[in-house]
Motif scaffolding. Structure first.
Motif, short mmCIF file in Angstrom:
data_model
loop_
_atom_site.label_atom_id
_atom_site.label_comp_id
_atom_site.label_asym_id
_atom_site.label_seq_id
_atom_site.Cartn_x
_atom_site.Cartn_y
_atom_site.Cartn_z
N LEU A 109 10.49 -1.51 -5.80
CA LEU A 109 10.20 -1.05 -4.67
C LEU A 109 11.68 -1.29 -3.84
CD1 LEU A 109 6.84 -3.25 -4.10
CD2 LEU A 109 7.10 -0.93 -4.08
N LYS A 110 12.89 -1.61 -4.42
CA LYS A 110 13.90 -1.97 -3.67
C LYS A 110 14.60 -0.72 -2.91
CE LYS A 110 15.57 -6.25 -5.81
NZ LYS A 110 15.33 -7.02 -4.69
N ASP A 111 14.28 0.54 -3.55
CA ASP A 111 14.93 1.72 -2.81
C ASP A 111 13.75 2.33 -1.97
OD1 ASP A 111 13.32 2.64 -4.91
OD2 ASP A 111 14.70 3.99 -5.52
N ALA A 112 12.62 1.49 -1.63
CA ALA A 112 11.59 2.31 -0.79
C ALA A 112 11.72 2.11 0.50
CB ALA A 112 10.02 1.88 -1.32
N LYS A 113 11.34 3.06 1.18
CA LYS A 113 11.50 3.02 2.86
C LYS A 113 10.05 2.24 3.08
CE LYS A 113 12.94 6.04 5.40
NZ LYS A 113 13.16 7.30 5.88
N ILE A 114 9.93 0.98 3.60
CA ILE A 114 8.63 0.21 3.58
C ILE A 114 8.66 -0.29 5.15
CG2 ILE A 114 7.72 -2.11 3.17
CD1 ILE A 114 9.34 -2.16 0.72
N GLY A 115 7.27 0.13 5.78
CA GLY A 115 6.72 -0.15 6.94
C GLY A 115 6.17 -1.60 7.05
N VAL B 212 0.79 -1.26 0.05
CA VAL B 212 0.04 0.05 -0.03
C VAL B 212 0.81 1.28 0.01
CG1 VAL B 212 -1.82 1.39 1.46
CG2 VAL B 212 -1.78 -1.34 1.33
N ALA B 213 0.53 2.27 -0.86
CA ALA B 213 1.38 3.35 -1.17
C ALA B 213 0.44 4.53 -1.23
CB ALA B 213 2.27 3.42 -2.16
N LEU B 214 0.54 5.95 -1.01
CA LEU B 214 -0.23 6.75 -1.41
C LEU B 214 -0.38 7.22 -2.74
CD1 LEU B 214 1.16 9.52 1.57
CD2 LEU B 214 -0.61 7.95 1.54
N GLU B 215 -1.47 7.44 -2.97
CA GLU B 215 -1.69 7.78 -4.64
C GLU B 215 -0.92 9.09 -4.90
OE1 GLU B 215 -5.99 8.68 -4.68
OE2 GLU B 215 -6.62 6.57 -4.72
N GLY B 216 -0.39 8.86 -6.05
CA GLY B 216 0.46 9.80 -6.76
C GLY B 216 1.92 9.95 -6.19
N SER B 217 2.21 8.74 -5.24
CA SER B 217 3.69 8.84 -4.81
C SER B 217 4.29 8.19 -5.92
CB SER B 217 3.72 8.18 -3.37
OG SER B 217 3.40 6.80 -3.74
N LYS B 218 5.82 8.14 -5.74
CA LYS B 218 6.70 7.55 -6.72
C LYS B 218 6.37 6.15 -6.81
CE LYS B 218 11.80 6.54 -6.75
NZ LYS B 218 12.90 6.56 -6.57
N TYR B 219 6.03 5.51 -5.75
CA TYR B 219 5.89 3.97 -5.66
C TYR B 219 4.41 3.61 -5.89
CZ TYR B 219 10.37 4.32 -3.76
OH TYR B 219 11.68 4.80 -3.53
N ALA B 220 3.62 4.55 -6.01
CA ALA B 220 2.05 3.93 -6.05
C ALA B 220 1.83 3.27 -7.56
CB ALA B 220 1.35 5.10 -6.44
#
Length: 292
Positions: A165-171, A149-157
């Motif tokens: 997704l490898k450089d994403a900060k994931i929670g 799940v990501a925020l709409e309009g974000s880099k990873y959406a």
């Protein structure tokens, strides 16, 4: 765990968190008394079955019946993943749609000990050792996948694959299958941010402290519908090791019908029909593409 209930004002999507058990609370599907999907005897002929109502297959589920598992709060229409699965199982057992009836069964009471007024219940119920003490389960009909799940309009959406997704900060929540899946499958360059509670991860995403969260797919539906306005399911993927969390059809303890239902479930798996139902209702229609 108990499932939150909600009804979206738009009526476009109604969902519930379905048994989002931590990894320690899950188990592979083990049917009682060796009732795997092997050949069943002619005791599985429809006229030989011991049913709650003679001549009818009675299936239980909760009300409201949430999307994408059901459609329009109507289990009897054959739409939504679990409604479609229920009717496919019924058909394999020789029942027509008119010979299937539905009973309202609250989620928490479905796996309580005692007699049941249904033949089996379908309601996103995870197979766990604790529940198996009180009820029986079929072989798993759905292996829970992980949702991003990501925020709409974000880099990873709009990520189209796990590599993006490898450089994403994931929670992720501590002690869950999702944490193991992030570490083993996505393998991000940064260690995932681990939170004690799922709501803490949700709040971190709301506040843009992280780029995405990973939760089981049923929870992802709930997060995007009820917890984070303007969020989207990027996609889904399977955890590649450990004991998977599976949903099973639930029966009164000792119900001999399990053998016959397992035969039907096995046929649906081997024919590819179960995979097609999943693709239709939990991938395409639900807006949760497979991430590879």
């Amino acid at each position: 765990m108990p499932r939150p209930s909600l009804l979206l004002a738009s009526g476009a999507l109604t969902l519930a968190v379905a048994a989002c058990a931590p990894a320690s609370d899950t188990s592979t599907s083990a049917s009682p008394a060796g009732t795997a999907s092997g050949a069943a005897s002619d005791t599985c002929a429809k006229d030989q079955l011991k049913l709650a109502t003679p001549g009818k297959l009675t299936i239980g589920t909760d009300k409201p019946a949430y999307e994408p598992w059901f459609k329009n709060d109507d289990p009897s229409n054959g739409q939504g993943y679990e409604s479609a699965v229920a009717y496919a199982v019924a058909q394999r057992m020789g029942f027509t749609k008119d010979e299937v009836t539905w009973a309202v069964v609250p989620f928490d009471s479905s796996f309580a000990p005692g007699p049941k007024q249904f033949d089996f219940d379908i309601n996103q119920i995870s197979i766990t050792p604790e529940r198996q003490k009180a009820v029986d389960f079929s072989d798993g009909y759905y292996t829970v996948k992980q949702g991003v799940v990501a925020l709409e309009g974000s880099k990873y959406a709009k990520a189209a694959g796990l590599a993006q997704l490898k450089d994403a900060k994931i929670g992720v929540q501590a002690g869950t299958t999702a944490l193991r899946a992030v570490q083993q499958v996505i393998q991000p360059g940064n260690d995932p941010s681990v939170f004690n509670q799922q709501i803490d991860a949700v709040n971190a995403l709301k506040n843009k402290q992280i780029d995405a969260i990973v939760v089981d797919l049923p929870t992802a539906f709930y997060v995007t519908a009820a917890q984070i306005k303007g969020s989207t399911i990027v996609g889904q993927f399977a955890a590649n090791s450990g004991a998977p969390e599976e949903f099973g059809l639930l029966f009164q303890k000792g119900n001999a019908l399990v053998t016959c239902v397992n035969k039907a479930v096995g046929e649906l798996k081997s024919s590819g029909e179960l995979a097609k139902i999943e693709s239709q209702w939990l991938t395409a229609a639900a807006g949760a593409p497979e991430l590879k």
